[in-house]
Design a protein around this motif. Structure first.
Motif, mmCIF file in Angstrom:
data_model
loop_
_atom_site.group_PDB
_atom_site.id
_atom_site.type_symbol
_atom_site.label_atom_id
_atom_site.label_comp_id
_atom_site.label_asym_id
_atom_site.label_seq_id
_atom_site.Cartn_x
_atom_site.Cartn_y
_atom_site.Cartn_z
ATOM 1 N N MET A 59 -2.586 4.344 -8.856
ATOM 2 C CA MET A 59 -3.932 4.366 -8.274
ATOM 3 C C MET A 59 -4.637 5.665 -8.626
ATOM 4 O O MET A 59 -4.005 6.681 -8.896
ATOM 5 C CB MET A 59 -3.863 4.214 -6.756
ATOM 6 C CG MET A 59 -3.349 2.887 -6.288
ATOM 7 S SD MET A 59 -3.288 2.839 -4.497
ATOM 8 C CE MET A 59 -3.062 1.105 -4.218
ATOM 9 N N ARG B 113 0.836 -1.196 0.000
ATOM 10 C CA ARG B 113 0.000 0.000 0.000
ATOM 11 C C ARG B 113 0.874 1.249 0.000
ATOM 12 O O ARG B 113 1.946 1.252 0.604
ATOM 13 C CB ARG B 113 -0.917 0.012 1.220
ATOM 14 C CG ARG B 113 -1.911 -1.138 1.224
ATOM 15 C CD ARG B 113 -2.788 -1.102 2.444
ATOM 16 N NE ARG B 113 -1.991 -1.296 3.660
ATOM 17 C CZ ARG B 113 -2.498 -1.306 4.883
ATOM 18 N NH1 ARG B 113 -3.782 -1.137 5.076
ATOM 19 N NH2 ARG B 113 -1.723 -1.485 5.935
ATOM 20 N N ASP C 142 -11.832 9.583 3.277
ATOM 21 C CA ASP C 142 -11.207 9.646 1.952
ATOM 22 C C ASP C 142 -10.283 10.865 1.924
ATOM 23 O O ASP C 142 -10.426 11.800 2.715
ATOM 24 C CB ASP C 142 -12.255 9.699 0.841
ATOM 25 C CG ASP C 142 -13.108 10.934 0.917
ATOM 26 O OD1 ASP C 142 -12.864 11.847 0.115
ATOM 27 O OD2 ASP C 142 -14.009 10.985 1.775
ATOM 28 N N ASN D 146 -10.378 7.335 -5.475
ATOM 29 C CA ASN D 146 -10.724 6.126 -4.712
ATOM 30 C C ASN D 146 -9.894 5.939 -3.451
ATOM 31 O O ASN D 146 -10.098 4.972 -2.726
ATOM 32 C CB ASN D 146 -10.561 4.887 -5.594
ATOM 33 C CG ASN D 146 -11.462 4.935 -6.802
ATOM 34 O OD1 ASN D 146 -12.494 5.598 -6.789
ATOM 35 N ND2 ASN D 146 -11.081 4.250 -7.859
ATOM 36 N N ASP E 246 -5.065 3.455 1.034
ATOM 37 C CA ASP E 246 -5.550 2.260 0.325
ATOM 38 C C ASP E 246 -6.665 2.687 -0.607
ATOM 39 O O ASP E 246 -7.187 3.798 -0.504
ATOM 40 C CB ASP E 246 -6.048 1.204 1.322
ATOM 41 C CG ASP E 246 -5.970 -0.189 0.741
ATOM 42 O OD1 ASP E 246 -5.580 -0.333 -0.433
ATOM 43 O OD2 ASP E 246 -6.287 -1.154 1.463
ATOM 44 N N GLU E 247 -7.021 1.798 -1.519
ATOM 45 C CA GLU E 247 -8.034 2.109 -2.524
ATOM 46 C C GLU E 247 -9.351 1.446 -2.154
ATOM 47 O O GLU E 247 -9.377 0.266 -1.794
ATOM 48 C CB GLU E 247 -7.559 1.614 -3.906
ATOM 49 C CG GLU E 247 -8.024 2.465 -5.036
ATOM 50 C CD GLU E 247 -7.275 2.138 -6.337
ATOM 51 O OE1 GLU E 247 -7.344 2.966 -7.233
ATOM 52 O OE2 GLU E 247 -6.662 1.075 -6.422
ATOM 53 N N ARG E 248 -10.429 2.218 -2.217
ATOM 54 C CA ARG E 248 -11.758 1.643 -1.955
ATOM 55 C C ARG E 248 -12.155 0.769 -3.121
ATOM 56 O O ARG E 248 -11.916 1.089 -4.278
ATOM 57 C CB ARG E 248 -12.798 2.747 -1.771
ATOM 58 C CG ARG E 248 -12.582 3.543 -0.504
ATOM 59 C CD ARG E 248 -13.890 3.927 0.110
ATOM 60 N NE ARG E 248 -13.722 4.961 1.115
ATOM 61 C CZ ARG E 248 -13.542 4.716 2.415
ATOM 62 N NH1 ARG E 248 -13.469 3.491 2.844
ATOM 63 N NH2 ARG E 248 -13.406 5.707 3.277
ATOM 64 N N LYS E 249 -12.789 -0.338 -2.796
ATOM 65 C CA LYS E 249 -13.210 -1.271 -3.868
ATOM 66 C C LYS E 249 -14.529 -0.837 -4.461
ATOM 67 O O LYS E 249 -15.394 -0.358 -3.849
ATOM 68 C CB LYS E 249 -13.339 -2.693 -3.313
ATOM 69 C CG LYS E 249 -12.086 -3.190 -2.653
ATOM 70 C CD LYS E 249 -10.929 -3.266 -3.614
ATOM 71 C CE LYS E 249 -9.714 -3.846 -2.950
ATOM 72 N NZ LYS E 249 -8.558 -3.053 -2.931
#
Length: 129
Positions: free
Chosen positions: A82, A20, A46, A86, A126-129
């Motif tokens: 990324m 990450r 976010d 997100n 981190d990236e939201r799904k």
């Protein structure tokens, strides 16, 4: 001791490494307690919301953490490819750094110790799904 060849041990260690995007500020001239007040306000949010919160937070640590989050965003975009929209703050914490000891002269020849504390601040995105 671990068994196996040195290269095999390194390969296993790198496989467990966290991929990450993150940013770390070492030796920040703010105490851990004061940094944690600001970190608690942005944890789990976010990145756009977190930057907006930090923009209007009057504490000194908020300016440091704002720069740190912007650095982590740049790492996520450039190194991991990324999307900025997100991203969210998965982890953020402050660890204790070294303490500078200073002396303050007091009445009747006495001296009081002043402790100027430092911290190591880490932000992981981190990236939201």
């Amino acid at each position: 001791m671990a068994k196996g060849h040195r290269s095999q041990i390194k390969r296993e260690r790198n496989a467990q490494k966290d991929t990450r995007p993150s940013a770390k500020l070492s030796y920040a001239r703010v105490s851990v307690q004061k940094a944690c007040f600001v970190l608690d306000a942005v944890r789990g949010k976010d990145v756009e919301t977190a930057l907006a919160i930090l923009q209007y937070n009057p504490r000194y640590a908020s300016s440091l953490i704002k720069k740190l989050i912007e650095s982590a965003i740049a790492n996520a975009e450039n190194n991991n490819g990324m999307n900025r929209d997100n991203l969210y703050i998965a982890e953020c914490y402050a660890n204790k750094g070294p303490t500078m000891k200073r002396i303050k002269p007091r009445a009747q020849g006495r001296a009081y110790r002043i402790e100027r504390r430092m911290s190591h601040i880490t932000v992981v995105l981190d990236e939201r799904k």
